[in-house]
Design a protein around this motif. Structure first.
Motif, PDB file in Angstrom:
ATOM      1  N   SER A  33       5.141  -8.529   3.211  1.00 17.71           N
ATOM      2  CA  SER A  33       5.938  -9.387   2.322  1.00 17.71           C
ATOM      3  C   SER A  33       7.057 -10.065   3.094  1.00 17.71           C
ATOM      4  O   SER A  33       7.355 -11.245   2.876  1.00 17.71           O
ATOM      5  CB  SER A  33       6.538  -8.566   1.174  1.00 17.71           C
ATOM      6  OG  SER A  33       5.513  -8.076   0.346  1.00 17.71           O
TER       7      SER A  33
ATOM      8  N   ASP B   5       1.322 -13.370  -1.995  1.00 24.30           N
ATOM      9  CA  ASP B   5       1.714 -11.995  -1.693  1.00 24.30           C
ATOM     10  C   ASP B   5       1.161 -11.062  -2.768  1.00 24.30           C
ATOM     11  O   ASP B   5       1.720 -10.929  -3.847  1.00 24.30           O
ATOM     12  CB  ASP B   5       3.239 -11.876  -1.600  1.00 24.30           C
ATOM     13  CG  ASP B   5       3.664 -10.528  -1.013  1.00 24.30           C
ATOM     14  OD1 ASP B   5       2.780  -9.706  -0.684  1.00 24.30           O
ATOM     15  OD2 ASP B   5       4.882 -10.299  -0.900  1.00 24.30           O
ATOM     16  N   GLU B   6       0.050 -10.437  -2.454  1.00 24.27           N
ATOM     17  CA  GLU B   6      -0.644  -9.531  -3.379  1.00 24.27           C
ATOM     18  C   GLU B   6      -0.811 -10.135  -4.773  1.00 24.27           C
ATOM     19  O   GLU B   6      -0.370  -9.544  -5.768  1.00 24.27           O
ATOM     20  CB  GLU B   6       0.092  -8.185  -3.445  1.00 24.27           C
ATOM     21  CG  GLU B   6       0.218  -7.548  -2.064  1.00 24.27           C
ATOM     22  CD  GLU B   6       0.429  -6.046  -2.128  1.00 24.27           C
ATOM     23  OE1 GLU B   6       0.039  -5.433  -3.134  1.00 24.27           O
ATOM     24  OE2 GLU B   6       0.980  -5.499  -1.151  1.00 24.27           O
TER      25      GLU B   6
END
Ligand code: ADP
Ligand code: MG
Length: 245
Positions: A46, A166-167
């Motif tokens: 991240s 991000d995810e």
């Protein structure tokens, strides 16, 4: 094949106090490339995304976007930041605005588009992510998968040169993951440059040009997906893969 670089990180180091969270990061993402970033929790994935977008400052190293060094601050930074869209795990939609308003807002405020022009573009993008009939709804009236597709449309509305994810599917119920990955696959096929942090190994295998494996703030492997998944070189990667596959 030599690709024209779009995102370049050279010898980037970042600390949170004592914690050396990004260590000597060298990464090039070519135009139209899809790079999947994987690695254990806390490895810096991240932070890497936020660093590319200068949501975080770094202590040393250089970050370039389309050949230009990323400015440290000010208007130039704000402009450059809009050239890289970001999609987060928690969709971050405005709860009190409709789907259409969510997609139009930054186009009007940041890009200076007229409302009609912004709304027209928003409707095109909502069509593209399969949500044309939901324009007047509020986020709470949508499923998680639908909300994430709105977030993708909103990022696309700024006409970014690249998208960072991000995810994007980590907060979704299993049955909604595919509808989001499908939109991402379509973007990849259309040539969008993408950096994707994800645990979806099927997506990594089928859509990524490269897999970047991170551990303890370092890039440990940066390889073609097939190579990586069949012959991980490092002990760290083998250990990680044995836990998730
Ligand atoms: P990942 O996304 O791979 O799980 P992160 O980039 O979120 O990893 O975090 C990397 C490391 O940096 C972790 O040890 C995390 O606790 C730490 N960290 C992340 N953000 C901050 C922050 N704002 N302040 C201090 N430490 C942080
Ligand atoms: Mg993370």
């Amino acid at each position: 094949m030599a690709v024209d670089p779009l995102i370049e990180l050279r010898d980037v180091n970042k600390y949170y106090g004592e914690l050396h969270v990004l260590q000597d990061i060298d990464l090039t993402v070519g135009k139209g490339e899809v790079v999947v970033v994987i690695g254990p929790s806390g490895s810096g994935k991240s932070t890497l995304c936020r660093t590319i977008n200068r949501l975080e400052t770094v202590q040393s190293g250089e970050i370039r976007l389309d050949g230009q060094p990323l400015p440290q601050e000010g208007k130039a930074l704000a402009r450059l930041r809009t050239e890289v869209g970001m999609v987060f795990q928690s969709f971050n939609l405005f709860a009190h605005k409709t789907v259409l308003q969510n997609v139009s807002l930054a186009q009007i405020k940041v890009r200076g588009r007229k409302k009609d022009e912004a709304d027209k573009r928003s409707r095109e993008l909502l069509e593209r992510v399969g949500l044309a009939t939901h324009a007047g709804k509020y986020p709470a009236q949508l499923s998680g998968g639908q909300q994430q597709r709105v977030a993708i449309a909103r990022a696309l509305a700024m006409d970014p040169k690249a998208l960072l994810f991000d995810e994007p599917t980590s907060a979704l119920d299993p049955e909604m993951i595919n509808e989001v990955l499908e939109v991402m696959r379509q973007l990849a096929n259309e040539g969008m440059t993408m950096v994707v942090v994800t645990h979806e190994m099927g997506f990594a295998r089928s859509a990524a040009n490269r897999v970047v494996f991170m551990a303890d703030g370092r890039i440990v492997e940066d390889r073609a997906p097939e190579d990586f998944f069949t012959h991980p070189e490092s002990e760290r990667a083998r250990d990680f893969l044995s836990k998730i596959l």
